[in-house]
Design an enzyme around this catalytic site. Structure first.
Site, short mmCIF file in Angstrom:
data_model
loop_
_atom_site.label_atom_id
_atom_site.label_comp_id
_atom_site.label_asym_id
_atom_site.label_seq_id
_atom_site.Cartn_x
_atom_site.Cartn_y
_atom_site.Cartn_z
N ASN A 12 1.61 2.40 -7.44
CA ASN A 12 0.68 3.11 -6.55
C ASN A 12 1.34 4.41 -6.11
O ASN A 12 2.20 4.41 -5.24
CB ASN A 12 0.37 2.22 -5.32
CG ASN A 12 -0.56 2.92 -4.35
OD1 ASN A 12 -1.19 3.93 -4.68
ND2 ASN A 12 -0.64 2.40 -3.13
N GLU A 51 -0.17 -7.72 0.42
CA GLU A 51 0.79 -6.72 0.89
C GLU A 51 0.94 -6.80 2.41
O GLU A 51 0.08 -6.29 3.15
CB GLU A 51 0.29 -5.32 0.54
CG GLU A 51 0.08 -5.09 -0.94
CD GLU A 51 0.16 -3.60 -1.27
OE1 GLU A 51 1.02 -3.24 -2.07
OE2 GLU A 51 -0.61 -2.81 -0.69
N SER A 81 7.71 -2.82 -0.37
CA SER A 81 9.11 -2.47 -0.62
C SER A 81 9.73 -3.21 -1.80
O SER A 81 10.91 -3.58 -1.77
CB SER A 81 9.95 -2.66 0.66
OG SER A 81 9.47 -1.81 1.68
N LYS A 130 0.02 6.81 -4.54
CA LYS A 130 -0.55 7.34 -3.29
C LYS A 130 -0.78 8.85 -3.45
O LYS A 130 -1.19 9.29 -4.52
CB LYS A 130 0.34 7.03 -2.09
CG LYS A 130 0.81 5.58 -2.06
CD LYS A 130 1.45 5.21 -0.77
CE LYS A 130 2.06 3.82 -0.89
NZ LYS A 130 2.41 3.21 0.36
N HIS A 173 -6.53 -1.05 0.22
CA HIS A 173 -5.11 -0.84 0.58
C HIS A 173 -5.03 -0.69 2.10
O HIS A 173 -5.93 -0.14 2.72
CB HIS A 173 -4.58 0.41 -0.13
CG HIS A 173 -3.10 0.53 -0.03
ND1 HIS A 173 -2.47 0.99 1.12
CD2 HIS A 173 -2.11 0.21 -0.89
CE1 HIS A 173 -1.16 0.95 0.93
NE2 HIS A 173 -0.91 0.47 -0.28
N GLU A 194 -3.52 1.26 3.92
CA GLU A 194 -3.64 2.65 4.40
C GLU A 194 -5.11 3.06 4.46
O GLU A 194 -5.52 3.80 5.34
CB GLU A 194 -2.82 3.59 3.49
CG GLU A 194 -1.33 3.38 3.71
CD GLU A 194 -0.46 3.62 2.49
OE1 GLU A 194 -0.93 4.23 1.52
OE2 GLU A 194 0.70 3.15 2.52
N GLY A 254 6.43 0.40 2.64
CA GLY A 254 7.12 1.67 2.90
C GLY A 254 8.16 1.57 4.00
O GLY A 254 8.65 2.58 4.49
#
Ligand code: PEP
Length: 253
Positions: free
Chosen positions: A9, A169, A215, A11, A97, A99, A175
């Site tokens: 990904n 996730e 991660s 991003k 996702h 985000e 991250g």
């Protein structure tokens, strides 16, 4: 046997030129993938056509959009539909996702609509779910993730869910450099599979690839992917580095 997938990904990172160099380098690591293993590049919309062209003739590597809109077409300036993605031969679409859920208010209901449209146009969703730190600390992660799955996926038929891809996730691991332990990952992946089995039966539940994200890096991929209910990973930061992601690809079961 269900698919084992290493999904990158990107991003909102990399220029087109940097991205093409990265894909070129990584394609060298895809020669000995077996028929059960896949690599997916979830790249920014403007790069999809170029990256797709670079994958021509490779049966194990696919391209994914990082989102699509929940309407079929029309006056939605700046949005991209499933039909548009299909017209450029995109394979997968990452949906939900964390985000997107956090910054763009994507709800489970909206994601159910996006999933329906993707399926209608023959795109394969990679459905993301996962809990925030407070939920993990309260110990209610299983019921939280179960609810995400029920509200976004349980209207689908067994046929539509067969071979589906889910990415678990935990938000606290995305991250942050903090990874769920392989035991934590296995525990919740097994729970997700049991939730799917309770509605759709074992055959469907066993066909679904459940990826871990948060991660993942070269140093921990082998152990996490080695868990029986972990079928690969959705990888952010480490997917931007050729050597790291090449090692992650090699860690697929
Ligand atoms: C992600 O973006 O889906 C992700 C898991 O990011 P990272 O690997 O950087 O934690």
């Amino acid at each position: 046997m269900r698919k084992q997938i290493a999904a990158a990904n990107w991003k909102m990172n990399l220029t087109l030129q940097q991205g093409e160099l990265l894909v070129e380098e990584l394609l060298k690591s895809t020669h000995d993938l077996n028929e059960n293993q896949q690599v997916v590049f979830a790249v920014p919309f403007p790069y999809l056509v170029n990256v797709k062209k670079m994958l021509a003739g490779n049966n194990h590597v696919f391209v994914a959009a990082q989102n699509c809109y929940n309407k079929v077409s029309g006056a939605y300036t700046g949005e991209v539909s499933a039909e548009i993605l299909k017209s450029i031969a995109v394979d997968y679409v990452v949906l939900g996702h964390s985000e997107r859920r956090e910054y763009f208010n994507e709800s489970n209901e909206m994601l159910a609509e996006k999933i329906n449209i993707c399926i209608e146009y023959g795109l394969k969703p990679i459905f993301c779910c996962g809990e925030a730190l407070e939920i993990r600390e309260a110990g209610t992660q299983n019921s939280f993730v179960e609810n995400q799955i029920k509200e976004s996926l349980f209207h689908l038929s067994a046929e539509q869910l067969f071979g589906f891809v889910i990415a678990y996730e935990p938000i606290w691991a995305i991250g942050t450099g903090k990874t769920a332990s392989s035991e934590q990952a296995q525990e919740i992946h097994a729970y997700i599979r049991s939730v799917l089995a309770s509605k759709y039966g074992n055959e469907v539940a066993d066909s679904i690839s459940i990826l871990y994200g948060g991660s993942v890096k070269a140093a921990n991929a082998k152990e996490i992917f080695g868990q029986p209910d972990v079928d690969g990973g959705l990888v952010g930061g480490a997917s931007l580095m050729a050597a790291e992601f090449a090692a992650i690809i090699k860690s697929l079961k």
